[in-house]
Design an enzyme around this catalytic site. Structure first.
Site, short mmCIF file in Angstrom:
data_model
loop_
_atom_site.label_atom_id
_atom_site.label_comp_id
_atom_site.label_asym_id
_atom_site.label_seq_id
_atom_site.Cartn_x
_atom_site.Cartn_y
_atom_site.Cartn_z
N LYS A 111 6.84 -14.98 8.26
CA LYS A 111 8.55 -15.62 8.69
C LYS A 111 9.26 -15.66 7.28
O LYS A 111 10.15 -15.83 6.83
CB LYS A 111 8.66 -15.73 10.07
CG LYS A 111 8.43 -15.07 10.88
CD LYS A 111 8.74 -16.17 11.93
CE LYS A 111 8.48 -15.67 13.60
NZ LYS A 111 8.76 -15.66 14.63
N LYS A 192 4.06 -4.37 14.88
CA LYS A 192 3.47 -5.11 16.32
C LYS A 192 5.67 -4.73 16.59
O LYS A 192 6.32 -4.58 16.17
CB LYS A 192 3.36 -6.27 16.43
CG LYS A 192 4.17 -7.83 16.14
CD LYS A 192 3.86 -8.95 16.88
CE LYS A 192 4.89 -9.93 16.11
NZ LYS A 192 4.91 -11.09 16.38
N LYS A 195 11.65 -7.99 17.96
CA LYS A 195 12.77 -8.42 18.91
C LYS A 195 13.44 -7.45 17.53
O LYS A 195 12.93 -8.38 16.08
CB LYS A 195 13.30 -9.75 18.86
CG LYS A 195 12.42 -9.90 20.52
CD LYS A 195 13.07 -11.71 20.45
CE LYS A 195 11.93 -11.95 21.65
NZ LYS A 195 11.35 -13.55 21.82
#
Ligand code: TYM
Length: 327
Positions: A111, A192, A195
């Site tokens: 991230k 993966k 969102k």
């Protein structure tokens, strides 16, 4: 009853990976476990959020969780920031966590790559997650595979805290489902499902209609072979469809693989299983949206129950660490 805790962030829309990897297991657990489910808005603000959107997304996520089957009469559904003890415990746990331990977290590395601003909160994010779990004397943390490392860190933090201050915190275990723990993007099956805003062709949203679901699964990337086999490395696209169909129908991906010898029927059945899974969720979501006050009341009651448990744990922690009582 054993106690379960697991949370979800109100950033972006809930997707099929959240449902199969986590949510549907929470729904199943709530009758056999004392279940706590925070909507982790404090985790969401580790990246900048528009205030109006965060407020709306938090309520909307509560409606989605209830639509998916979490019953606030049975489990404790609440908003993390409504219970002040989460950040209080997080601070003292930060003082029991090694800088090096946090630097090794995969999710922080992922991230923090390619963003302009990396907040200190993003770095200490896993400690806030540990506080979520440890505040409630949690036995089991049902999560998708991407949270494995965070729960392992939580165990290490609890054990270190207990070694310093006595047996204060319960040491939890993670539970990762046999199918659905790692739902991948339909277009890029080595990444993966996550969102993302808007109409992403590789992501299926919880509220997506039957035609969109069928189209996305029909167009899912497979490979140029014709053999149906579960092999994540060699056949990531096909394996993902097997994983999705397995998780949607209570089977392992290997069991599903044994039932198919062509991609077409596998895709069809996978699409129909997902359509069937999502249909009642959409219906219930629409009903809940008609009366947002009902959801707000449920969240207020959840925060009250959670707050009582959290306050008791925090009192134990303060006493064990030697903070002078206010008197
Ligand atoms: P979050 O909001 O990213 O995801 C919520 C849950 O969904 C699972 N999940 C998936 N499972 C399978 N396939 C996928 N593609 C997929 N994507 C997400 C996640 O594993 C998770 O179980 N840090 C957490 C939230 C959190 C938490 C906690 C979890 C905060 N405090 C305490 C457990 C206990 C997160 O960002 O999840």
């Amino acid at each position: 009853m054993p106690r379960v805790l697991s949370g979800i962030q109100p950033s972006g829309d809930v997707h099929l990976g959240n449902l199969l990897g986590a949510l549907q297991n929470w729904v199943a657990d709530q009758h056999s476990h004392e279940s706590f489910h925070p909507i982790v808005d404090l985790h969401a603000v580790t990246a900048p959020q528009d205030p109006g959107e965060l407020r709306a997304a938090t309520l909307r996520l509560a409606q989605m969780l209830m639509a998916a089957g979490l019953d606030p009469e049975v489990c404790v559904l609440f908003v993390q920031s409504h219970v002040g003890e989460h950040t209080q415990l997080a601070w003292v746990l930060e003082c029991t966590t090694g800088f090096g331990e946090l630097r090794r977290m995969h999710q922080f590395k992922d991230k923090s790559a390619d963003v302009d601003f990396v907040s200190a909160g993003l770095f200490t994010y896993p400690v806030l997650q540990a506080a979520d779990i440890l505040l409630y004397d949690t036995d089991v943390v049902p999560v998708g595979d991407d949270q494995r490392q965070h729960v392992e860190l939580t165990r290490d933090i609890a054990q270190r805290f207990n070694a310093r201050y006595g047996e204060v915190l319960a040491v939890p275990a993670h539970r990762i489902p046999p199918a659905g723990a790692r739902v991948m993007d339909l277009q890029e099956p080595t990444r993966k499902m996550s969102k993302s805003a808007g109409e992403a062709p590789g992501t299926i949203g919880l509220l997506e209609g039957p035609e969109a679901v069928r189209r996305k699964i029909r167009r899912a990337v497979t490979d140029s072979e014709a053999e149906v086999r579960f092999d994540r490395d060699a056949k990531p696209g096909v394996s993902n469809l097997l994983e999705i169909l397995g998780a949607a129908t209570g089977r392992t991906p290997q069991e599903v693989a044994a039932a198919y010898d062509r991609y077409g029927p596998l895709k069809n059945d996978c699409a129909e299983a997902v359509v069937e899974l999502l249909a009642p969720i959409r219906r219930r979501f629409d009903e809940l949206c008609a009366d947002p006050a009902e959801t707000q009341r449920a969240l207020a009651a959840g925060a009250k129950t959670a707050g009582d448990v959290a306050a008791a744990t925090m009192a134990r922690v303060r006493e064990a660490m030697g903070f002078l009582p206010r008197g």
